[in-house]
Write an enzyme that holds these catalytic residues in place. Structure first.
Site, PDB file in Angstrom:
ATOM      1  N   ASN A 162       0.829  -1.149  -0.034  1.00 35.80           N
ATOM      2  CA  ASN A 162      -0.050   0.227  -0.052  1.00 35.80           C
ATOM      3  C   ASN A 162       0.876   1.192  -0.054  1.00 35.80           C
ATOM      4  OD1 ASN A 162       0.500   0.939   2.676  1.00 35.80           O
ATOM      5  ND2 ASN A 162      -0.623  -1.076   3.403  1.00 35.80           N
ATOM      6  N   ASP A 179      -4.679  -6.226   4.963  1.00 40.35           N
ATOM      7  CA  ASP A 179      -5.786  -6.988   5.312  1.00 40.35           C
ATOM      8  C   ASP A 179      -5.887  -8.484   4.956  1.00 40.35           C
ATOM      9  OD1 ASP A 179      -7.181  -5.011   7.036  1.00 40.35           O
ATOM     10  OD2 ASP A 179      -7.843  -4.239   5.262  1.00 40.35           O
ATOM     11  N   LYS A 235       9.850 -16.719  -9.780  1.00 47.02           N
ATOM     12  CA  LYS A 235       9.077 -15.762 -10.333  1.00 47.02           C
ATOM     13  C   LYS A 235       8.044 -16.214 -11.208  1.00 47.02           C
ATOM     14  CE  LYS A 235       9.207 -11.597 -13.578  1.00 47.02           C
ATOM     15  NZ  LYS A 235      10.130 -11.020 -14.481  1.00 47.02           N
ATOM     16  N   ASP A 253      -5.405  -9.704  12.881  1.00 41.95           N
ATOM     17  CA  ASP A 253      -5.933  -8.336  13.211  1.00 41.95           C
ATOM     18  C   ASP A 253      -4.890  -7.887  14.467  1.00 41.95           C
ATOM     19  OD1 ASP A 253      -7.057  -6.038  14.136  1.00 41.95           O
ATOM     20  OD2 ASP A 253      -9.132  -6.585  13.435  1.00 41.95           O
ATOM     21  N   ILE A 254      -3.907  -7.292  14.216  1.00 38.02           N
ATOM     22  CA  ILE A 254      -2.991  -6.954  15.238  1.00 38.02           C
ATOM     23  C   ILE A 254      -3.716  -5.987  16.173  1.00 38.02           C
ATOM     24  CG2 ILE A 254      -0.901  -5.957  15.576  1.00 38.02           C
ATOM     25  CD1 ILE A 254       0.165  -6.496  12.808  1.00 38.02           C
ATOM     26  N   PHE A 263      -5.327   3.617  14.229  1.00 34.32           N
ATOM     27  CA  PHE A 263      -5.440   4.726  13.398  1.00 34.32           C
ATOM     28  C   PHE A 263      -6.433   3.862  12.264  1.00 34.32           C
ATOM     29  CE2 PHE A 263      -2.065   6.874  14.861  1.00 34.32           C
ATOM     30  CZ  PHE A 263      -1.715   7.929  14.127  1.00 34.32           C
ATOM     31  N   LYS A 286     -14.746   1.048  14.289  1.00 32.14           N
ATOM     32  CA  LYS A 286     -13.578   0.180  14.509  1.00 32.14           C
ATOM     33  C   LYS A 286     -13.146   0.361  16.084  1.00 32.14           C
ATOM     34  CE  LYS A 286      -8.764   0.077  12.587  1.00 32.14           C
ATOM     35  NZ  LYS A 286      -7.934   0.670  11.471  1.00 32.14           N
ATOM     36  N   LYS A 294     -13.155  -3.466  17.970  1.00 34.44           N
ATOM     37  CA  LYS A 294     -11.756  -3.944  18.351  1.00 34.44           C
ATOM     38  C   LYS A 294     -11.319  -3.584  19.605  1.00 34.44           C
ATOM     39  CE  LYS A 294     -10.031  -3.754  13.590  1.00 34.44           C
ATOM     40  NZ  LYS A 294      -8.922  -3.741  12.613  1.00 34.44           N
TER      41      LYS A 294
END
Length: 407
Positions: free
Chosen positions: A216, A285, A295, A312-313, A330, A344, A348
């Site tokens: 990302n 995720d 490759k 899910d840390i 965050f 969230k 969580k």
């Protein structure tokens, strides 16, 4: 009527007072007297412009020490006098600080005695601005102030009221009592002294084969700024970092990882005895179900890769037996910021969540600026758009507030 007791206790402190060239320079004379009443030893450095407002003899008489105003004082500089002064001070106070002097400090100038001393000293710096209200509000001045705050420089004032120019508004030099109180406050231990803070930052890269990965756009800058801000507030900081090209903040212990599974392992291993966990990392995720040893060759018009959920840390930390007192998440969102962030937060089991709208230009990923809306079960605080270093400092002040409220 003269007060019988000083408004602050600065006994044994060595205060280097920098006086810059504004009309409020005359108020610095009273400040010197009150500093000495509070038990401090004072030495005064004046800019060339300040000498147009108040004579050096006044400050010499009040402080009991010679006044310095030039880098080109042959007698003093024969023994590297500016370095001696920088080492002598336990605190540096610039009062009044004009818009120009704040600019020079922010840009790291070192071509007069005062700016050179501020670069050469390791003593904490307190700045008391004084200027016309429009100058204070100007974006250039506010940007310079934000830069200095992000470096840990403290500010007191400015106050609001009538100004010498005939206008009224924010820009007056803070009252002497307020400046003394702010100086005294700098003697207290940093707000997070004795605390242990664990921060995760940056992206994770989930390998498809030895060449390709799923990742990302996270640069890690926000998380690194959070780690640096926590360290400046006195915390012992561990930073678990995904693959980023950033220098380790001074005084921070760093653990480098690549994949989400590695980040989880490193975070949980470091978790015991930490007071705060801040999950600023943009953890993938999903990850490829398998990583190919060679490759993957191009073949056909389409390609299917099976992805599986990663751990899910944040939720794991919140539910862990060694759960810190505060777990901060965050949330990078592109719509319905508060609804998604609060969902969230509750789902969580977090204590705080810092959300940002990454669909807005200049916010979040890859850039140097950000803005946050921080939510907790009973409240919300918005942190205005600005450099990530300044945003991080305000976030860590909020974290300190929450820790103190629970003490």
């Amino acid at each position: 009527m003269r007060q019988g007791n000083p408004v602050a206790n600065l006994q044994g402190q060595r205060i280097l007072l920098g006086v810059s060239g504004g009309i409020a320079a005359y108020k610095a004379a009273e400040l010197v007297r009150r500093l000495r009443e509070a038990g401090a030893e004072v030495r005064v450095v004046m800019t060339a412009a300040a000498l147009h407002f108040v004579g050096a003899t006044t400050f010499q008489a009040l402080s009991g020490n010679p006044v310095r105003s030039s880098l080109w004082d042959e007698a003093a500089e024969a023994a590297m006098g500016h370095i001696e002064l920088a080492r002598w001070a336990t605190r540096v106070l610039v009062a009044p600080a004009t818009a120009n002097s704040i600019r020079r400090l922010a840009q790291g100038h070192a071509n007069d005695l005062l700016s050179t001393l501020c670069l050469a000293t390791e003593a904490p710096l307190l700045v008391a601005p004084a200027m016309n209200r429009v100058m204070w509000a100007h974006p250039a001045t506010q940007a310079n102030v934000a830069t200095l705050r992000a470096r840990g420089v403290a500010f007191v004032g400015p106050a609001s009221g009538d100004q010498a120019c005939g206008e009224a508004g924010a820009g007056r030099l803070a009252e002497t009592a307020d400046i003394l109180s702010a100086l005294e406050a700098t003697l207290a231990p940093p707000r997070l002294a004795g605390r242990r803070v664990l921060v995760s930052a940056g992206p994770t890269f989930e390998d498809i084969d030895p060449v390709r990965f799923i990742g990302n756009r996270s640069s890690g800058k926000m998380g690194f700024a959070v780690a640096a801000a926590a360290r400046r507030l006195g915390a012992e900081v561990t930073l678990v970092a995904g693959p980023v090209a950033l220098d380790t903040p001074a005084g921070v212990r760093r653990v480098d990882v690549r994949r989400a599974a590695q980040m989880r392992e490193a975070v949980l291993a470091a978790l015991p005895d930490h007071d705060v966990y801040i999950g600023a990392a943009a953890v993938a995720d999903y990850a490829p179900a398998e990583t190919l040893p060679q490759k993957l060759k191009k073949a056909g018009e389409s390609l299917q890769i099976t992805l599986v959920r990663t751990a899910d840390i944040l939720a794991d930390v919140a539910a862990h037996a060694a759960r810190p007192r505060l777990v901060v998440g965050f949330a990078a969102e592109t719509q319905d910021l508060e609804a998604y962030a609060r969902d969230k937060l509750h789902r969580k089991g977090l204590d705080l969540i810092a959300a940002n709208d990454v669909s807005r230009a200049g916010h979040g990923f890859e850039g140097d600026d950000n803005a946050l809306s921080v939510f907790w079960r009973e409240g919300r605080r918005d942190i205005a758009h600005g450099p990530k270093t300044a945003v991080a400092r305000e976030l860590m002040d909020l974290v300190a507030d929450r820790l103190e409220a629970e003490a």
